[in-house]
Scaffold this motif. Structure first.
Motif, PDB file in Angstrom:
ATOM      1  N   SER A   1      20.946  16.979   1.793  1.00  9.72           N
ATOM      2  CA  SER A   1      21.625  18.259   1.653  1.00  9.72           C
ATOM      3  C   SER A   1      21.653  18.627   0.183  1.00  9.72           C
ATOM      4  CB  SER A   1      23.060  18.160   2.198  1.00  9.72           C
ATOM      5  OG  SER A   1      23.822  19.304   1.886  1.00  9.72           O
ATOM      6  N   ARG A   2      21.917  19.886  -0.104  1.00  8.02           N
ATOM      7  CA  ARG A   2      22.043  20.299  -1.500  1.00  8.02           C
ATOM      8  C   ARG A   2      23.333  19.775  -2.134  1.00  8.02           C
ATOM      9  NH1 ARG A   2      21.144  26.624  -0.833  1.00  8.02           N
ATOM     10  NH2 ARG A   2      22.208  26.099   1.100  1.00  8.02           N
TER      11      ARG A   2
ATOM     12  N   ASP B   1      27.720  12.685   1.648  1.00  2.80           N
ATOM     13  CA  ASP B   1      28.520  11.466   1.508  1.00  2.80           C
ATOM     14  C   ASP B   1      29.580  11.386   2.594  1.00  2.80           C
ATOM     15  OD1 ASP B   1      27.102  10.569  -0.660  1.00  2.80           O
ATOM     16  OD2 ASP B   1      28.578  11.214  -2.155  1.00  2.80           O
ATOM     17  N   ALA B   2      30.201  12.526   2.893  1.00  2.00           N
ATOM     18  CA  ALA B   2      31.218  12.549   3.946  1.00  2.00           C
ATOM     19  C   ALA B   2      30.603  12.238   5.307  1.00  2.00           C
ATOM     20  CB  ALA B   2      31.913  13.908   3.966  1.00  2.00           C
ATOM     21  N   LEU B   3      29.434  12.803   5.585  1.00  2.00           N
ATOM     22  CA  LEU B   3      28.757  12.514   6.850  1.00  2.00           C
ATOM     23  C   LEU B   3      28.340  11.050   6.928  1.00  2.00           C
ATOM     24  CD1 LEU B   3      26.506  15.685   7.210  1.00  2.00           C
ATOM     25  CD2 LEU B   3      28.553  15.137   8.532  1.00  2.00           C
ATOM     26  N   ALA B   4      27.836  10.513   5.817  1.00  4.04           N
ATOM     27  CA  ALA B   4      27.426   9.110   5.800  1.00  4.04           C
ATOM     28  C   ALA B   4      28.618   8.192   6.041  1.00  4.04           C
ATOM     29  CB  ALA B   4      26.756   8.779   4.468  1.00  4.04           C
ATOM     30  N   ALA B   5      29.771   8.538   5.472  1.00  3.19           N
ATOM     31  CA  ALA B   5      30.965   7.732   5.681  1.00  3.19           C
ATOM     32  C   ALA B   5      31.401   7.765   7.143  1.00  3.19           C
ATOM     33  CB  ALA B   5      32.090   8.235   4.782  1.00  3.19           C
ATOM     34  N   GLU B   6      31.265   8.935   7.768  1.00  2.39           N
ATOM     35  CA  GLU B   6      31.605   9.059   9.182  1.00  2.39           C
ATOM     36  C   GLU B   6      30.702   8.176  10.039  1.00  2.39           C
ATOM     37  OE1 GLU B   6      31.730  12.549  12.629  1.00  2.39           O
ATOM     38  OE2 GLU B   6      31.708  13.094  10.513  1.00  2.39           O
ATOM     39  N   LEU B   7      29.411   8.174   9.723  1.00  2.00           N
ATOM     40  CA  LEU B   7      28.485   7.321  10.465  1.00  2.00           C
ATOM     41  C   LEU B   7      28.765   5.842  10.188  1.00  2.00           C
ATOM     42  CD1 LEU B   7      25.150   9.293   9.966  1.00  2.00           C
ATOM     43  CD2 LEU B   7      26.592   9.221  11.999  1.00  2.00           C
ATOM     44  N   ALA B   8      29.075   5.528   8.942  1.00  5.43           N
ATOM     45  CA  ALA B   8      29.365   4.131   8.597  1.00  5.43           C
ATOM     46  C   ALA B   8      30.564   3.614   9.372  1.00  5.43           C
ATOM     47  CB  ALA B   8      29.592   4.007   7.097  1.00  5.43           C
ATOM     48  N   SER B   9      31.544   4.492   9.611  1.00  5.06           N
ATOM     49  CA  SER B   9      32.725   4.075  10.378  1.00  5.06           C
ATOM     50  C   SER B   9      32.382   3.728  11.821  1.00  5.06           C
ATOM     51  CB  SER B   9      33.785   5.176  10.345  1.00  5.06           C
ATOM     52  OG  SER B   9      33.362   6.312  11.086  1.00  5.06           O
ATOM     53  N   ALA B  10      31.215   4.230  12.278  1.00  6.06           N
ATOM     54  CA  ALA B  10      30.737   3.911  13.631  1.00  6.06           C
ATOM     55  C   ALA B  10      29.751   2.741  13.616  1.00  6.06           C
ATOM     56  CB  ALA B  10      30.082   5.134  14.255  1.00  6.06           C
TER      57      ALA B  10
ATOM     58  N   ALA C   1      24.117   4.343   6.755  1.00  6.90           N
ATOM     59  CA  ALA C   1      23.740   5.717   6.416  1.00  6.90           C
ATOM     60  C   ALA C   1      24.034   5.982   4.952  1.00  6.90           C
ATOM     61  CB  ALA C   1      24.506   6.709   7.294  1.00  6.90           C
ATOM     62  N   ARG C   2      23.188   6.800   4.341  1.00  2.00           N
ATOM     63  CA  ARG C   2      23.391   7.223   2.958  1.00  2.00           C
ATOM     64  C   ARG C   2      22.998   8.683   2.816  1.00  2.00           C
ATOM     65  NH1 ARG C   2      21.383   2.290  -1.074  1.00  2.00           N
ATOM     66  NH2 ARG C   2      22.623   0.646  -0.073  1.00  2.00           N
ATOM     67  N   GLY C   3      23.635   9.350   1.863  1.00  2.00           N
ATOM     68  CA  GLY C   3      23.346  10.742   1.606  1.00  2.00           C
ATOM     69  C   GLY C   3      22.604  10.935   0.304  1.00  2.00           C
TER      70      GLY C   3
END
Length: 212
Positions: free
Chosen positions: A24-25, A31-40, A44-46
């Protein structure tokens, strides 16, 4: 594990063992999306990049491959600017150029960056996601109509040339956009559709729902 590069509609990768790279730009957004995936429990990294800046995009994809593994799946689905959704008589040549850079040239830059890794793996999938203007031009959405059509042609040619190498290039047309009340257009349903394309498809174009 191989990495998956994804955009706004994420296929069903839960329990499938893929690492996920999100582009993303805005670094904070991914980072927020990656953290959400990491919690599952998903690695993931952004990575911040702009698809119109081909060197930046190439660098981000290379970094993702270095950190998460070779890129086996590319999902190209950046969100178009509102300037690309204007009537044709109100759309400037500069806006058309920008739309083409965003959709067609950005897609080519991304594909050129990941293709060597897919060839090294001996497999790969590229998923290009568009609205209905990709196949049915709409004078009210001039930028996306022109740019998505160019992206579609490019992806179709990739499909024809790369199929013998075991690399599947496919396009998903989402006529009504994401959400909006139609069950087939809800994010979870679209994820399942993308997963089916990845898992068992060999054709090029899939429609979420038929065009009228």
């Amino acid at each position: 594990m191989p990495a998956r590069i994804t955009g706004r509609t994420t296929p069903t990768y839960l329990h499938e063992g893929f690492n996920v790279a999100l582009l993303s730009r805005t670094q904070e957004h991914v980072d927020a999306l990656a953290a959400e995936l990491a919690s599952a429990g998903i690695a993931a990294r952004g990575y911040a990049t702009d698809v119109r800046d081909h060197e930046s995009l190439k660098t981000a994809l290379a970094q993702a491959a270095d950190e998460l593994g070779p890129i086996e799946i590319l999902q190209y689905s950046p969100v178009p600017s509102k300037n690309y959704l204007r009537p044709v008589l109100e759309t400037t040549s500069e806006e058309l150029r920008s739309a083409l850079e965003f959709s067609a040239l950005g897609a080519a830059a991304a594909m050129n960056a990941v293709l060597p890794g897919m060839r090294a793996l001996g497999r790969g999938t590229a998923l290009f996601i568009n609205g209905s203007s990709a196949v049915r031009p709409n004078h009210n959405y001039a930028g996306t109509s022109a740019a998505f059509a160019a992206e579609s042609a490019y992806a179709q040619m990739l499909h024809d040339d790369l199929a013998p190498e075991g690399i599947h290039v496919a396009q998903l047309i989402i006529p009504l956009g994401i959400g909006g009340g139609d069950p087939a257009h809800e994010p979870a349903a679209l994820s399942e559709t993308l997963w089916r394309i990845y898992g068992g498809g060999t054709g090029f174009r899939t429609f979420v729902t038929p065009l009228d």
